[in-house]
Design a protein around this motif. Structure first.
Motif, PDB file in Angstrom:
ATOM      1  N   LEU A  36     -69.110  76.932   3.958  1.00 19.64           N
ATOM      2  CA  LEU A  36     -68.237  77.903   3.785  1.00 19.64           C
ATOM      3  C   LEU A  36     -67.895  78.249   2.291  1.00 19.64           C
ATOM      4  N   ALA A  37     -68.368  77.196   1.403  1.00 15.45           N
ATOM      5  CA  ALA A  37     -68.130  77.287   0.059  1.00 15.45           C
ATOM      6  C   ALA A  37     -69.310  78.234  -0.504  1.00 15.45           C
ATOM      7  N   ASN A  38     -70.249  77.930   0.238  1.00 12.55           N
ATOM      8  CA  ASN A  38     -71.633  78.822  -0.099  1.00 12.55           C
ATOM      9  C   ASN A  38     -71.229  80.399   0.101  1.00 12.55           C
ATOM     10  N   ARG A  39     -70.699  80.526   1.199  1.00 10.05           N
ATOM     11  CA  ARG A  39     -70.354  81.881   1.713  1.00 10.05           C
ATOM     12  C   ARG A  39     -69.310  82.559   0.921  1.00 10.05           C
ATOM     13  N   ALA A  40     -68.288  81.836   0.341  1.00  9.03           N
ATOM     14  CA  ALA A  40     -67.243  82.236  -0.290  1.00  9.03           C
ATOM     15  C   ALA A  40     -68.078  82.573  -1.889  1.00  9.03           C
ATOM     16  N   ALA A  41     -68.818  81.765  -2.151  1.00  7.19           N
ATOM     17  CA  ALA A  41     -69.456  82.100  -3.552  1.00  7.19           C
ATOM     18  C   ALA A  41     -70.346  83.355  -3.530  1.00  7.19           C
ATOM     19  N   TYR A  42     -71.165  83.614  -2.420  1.00  3.34           N
ATOM     20  CA  TYR A  42     -72.103  84.707  -2.212  1.00  3.34           C
ATOM     21  C   TYR A  42     -71.463  85.398  -0.821  1.00  3.34           C
ATOM     22  N   PRO A  43     -70.495  85.991  -0.903  1.00  2.00           N
ATOM     23  CA  PRO A  43     -69.794  86.800   0.236  1.00  2.00           C
ATOM     24  C   PRO A  43     -70.716  87.765   0.949  1.00  2.00           C
TER      25      PRO A  43
END
Length: 413
Positions: A152-159
Motif C-alpha cells: 500500500l505504501a508503494n502504491r501510494a508513492a506510485y499511484p
C-alpha cells in the motif's frame, strides 16, 4: 506539356548540382553518422554523464530531519540518500560535493509541509527535485512506514501506471500497448509531418531563387521568347517539387543505411498500422501545401528587382506558414482549440496546422473537410492570380511593382 516538361527537367538538373542543395542534402546524413560515431566511441559514458548531472534519481541527496519521521532511512533509500544529524554537517557535505543537494525537513513539516532544498549554483536542481517522482516516493514511503503494508505504501508513492487508449469518433478504441503505441500514434507521424513541411519550404525556396536569379541576369527575356509565362511557371513548380522529393528520399535512404533499415520500417509501418489516415492526409496536405506556396514564391520572385528583395517579399508567406509552429505549444494542451480550428480553415496556414494537429488528437471531420475544400477552391485562384503576377513581374526591371499595378494586372487579365 512538352515545353513544361523541358523546363521541369532543366530546373531539376540545374538545381540538383547547386552547392547549397548538395550541402543541405549531405549535411543531415553526416550529422546522423557523427551521432552514431560519438555514441560508439563513448559508449554509455555520455548518457551516464547527463544522467549524473541532471537526473535527481541518480544523484546522492543529503537529508537533515528535524521531525524524526525519516530517521533511520529505509534500506532501499540508503544508497541515494545520506542522513546528517545537523544542518551544519549537511551543508559541509554539500560544499565538499559529497551530495548534490540537501533536503532540510523542518520541524513544522507535518503541519505546513515545509522542506528547504539547498543546492549549488542556480535553482534548477531544487526545481527538479521538487518535480521528481522518486523524491516524492521517498517522502510518502517514510511517512507511511509502519502504518500501512509495504504494498500500500508503494502504491501510494506510485499511484499511476497509465495505459493510454484513444477512442475514435466512431467509438472504436486503439492503443494501450505501452511505449510502442505512443510512438506509433504520436512521435512518428509528428516527425513525418515536420519532415514534409520542411520539403515545402526547401522546394519553394529553390523556386524563389531560380526565378529571382533568372530575372536579375535577364536570362528570362530569352526564355520568354519561346515559352509562355504560364508554361514556365508550371515547369518550375513541377521540377523543383521533384527536387524536394528527391532530397526527402535521400534522407530516408540515409536513415535506412544508418539504422540498418529498422528506423525507416518503423516510421512507415507503425503509422499505417496505428492510424493510416494520418499518413495519407499528411501526404495530401503536403501536395496541396507545396502547390500553394510554390506559386506564391514564384510570384514573389518575379516581383522583386533583386534576389534580396524577392526574399524579403517571400518572407511574408514564410511568416504566415510558420504561425502554426508559433502556437504549437497550445496544441499539446488542446489540439482542437478554436484558434487551431480557425487556422486550419485558412488556406495559407491549413497545410502546416493540419499536419501538426493530426498526430495529436482525433481531428473533427468537418475541420478536415473545410481545410481540404478551402485549399481545393483557393489553389485554382492562386494559380490564376500567381500566373498573371508572374507574367507581369518578369519583365519589369529597376522598380518593384506596387500594389496598384498588381491589382490592375489582375483586373485586366
Amino acid at each position: 506539356m512538352h515545353k513544361v516538361w523541358i523546363v521541369a527537367r532543366q530546373e531539376y538538373l540545374v538545381n540538383l548540382r547547386r552547392p547549397a542543395f548538395i550541402i543541405m542534402t549531405v549535411l543531415i546524413p553526416l550529422i546522423g553518422l557523427a551521432g552514431l560515431l560519438i555514441a560508439a566511441f563513448f559508449g554509455g559514458q555520455t548518457a551516464s554523464f547527463f544522467e549524473r548531472q541532471f537526473s535527481p534519481e541518480s544523484q546522492r541527496i543529503g537529508v537533515v530531519d528535524w521531525t524524526g519521521l525519516f530517521s533511520p532511512l529505509l534500506p532501499e533509500y540508503e544508497g541515494r540518500y545520506r542522513l546528517y544529524p545537523t544542518e551544519e554537517q549537511g551543508l559541509a557535505a554539500l560544499r565538499a560535493d559529497e551530495v548534490t543537494a540537501l533536503l532540510i525537513i523542518l520541524s513544522d513539516y507535518l503541519a505546513e509541509g515545509r522542506v528547504r532544498v539547498v543546492s549549488k549554483g542556480g535553482g534548477f536542481t531544487g526545481a527538479a527535485i521538487e518535480d521528481s517522482r522518486r523524491v516524492r516516493a521517498f517522502f510518502v514511503e517514510h511517512l507511511l512506514r509502519g502504518r500501512v503494508t509495504p504494498d500500500l505504501a508503494n502504491r501510494a508513492a506510485y499511484p499511476l501506471n497509465v495505459d493510454l487508449v484513444t477512442m475514435t469518433r466512431s467509438g472504436e478504441t486503439s492503443g494501450g500497448e505501452g511505449p510502442l503505441s505512443i510512438v506509433g500514434t504520436f512521435v512518428i507521424p509528428y516527425v513525418l509531418a515536420i519532415l514534409l513541411v520542411i520539403t515545402i519550404f526547401v522546394s519553394s525556396g529553390y523556386l524563389l531563387q531560380s526565378v529571382a536569379e533568372e530575372k536579375e541576369t535577364r536570362v528570362i527575356e530569352i526564355v520568354l521568347s519561346s515559352i509562355t509565362a504560364r508554361e514556365l511557371l508550371a515547369g518550375k513548380v513541377i521540377g523543383l517539387g521533384a527536387l524536394g522529393l528527391t532530397q526527402i528520399l535521400i534522407w530516408l535512404m540515409s536513415m535506412w543505411v544508418l539504422s540498418g533499415g529498422a528506423l525507416v520500417l518503423l516510421a512507415l509501418a507503425i503509422p499505417l498500422l496505428a492510424r493510416p489516415e494520418v499518413l495519407l492526409l499528411s501526404i495530401l496536405y503536403y501536395l496541396l501545401g507545396y502547390t500553394v506556396y510554390a506559386v506564391l514564391m514564384a510570384a514573389a520572385g518575379s516581383l522583386g528587382t533583386t534576389m534580396r528583395e524577392s526574399q524579403q517579399l517571400a518572407g511574408i508567406f514564410s511568416f504566415l506558414a510558420s504561425i502554426p509552429f508559433m502556437v504549437s505549444g497550445f496544441l499539446f494542451a488542446n489540439p482542437n482549440a478554436m484558434l487551431a480550428r480557425v487556422l486550419s480553415w485558412f488556406p495559407l496556414t491549413a497545410p502546416t496546422m493540419m499536419m501538426l494537429r493530426l498526430p495529436l488528437a482525433q481531428v473533427p471531420a468537418e475541420d478536415i473537410a473545410i481545410s481540404l475544400v478551402a485549399l481545393a477552391v483557393s489553389i485554382p485562384a492562386i494559380l490564376w492570380a500567381g500566373a498573371k503576377v508572374f507574367r507581369m513581374g518578369l519583365l519589369i526591371y529597376g522598380k518593384r511593382p506596387d500594389v496598384g499595378q498588381v491589382w490592375r494586372a489582375l483586373r485586366e487579365a
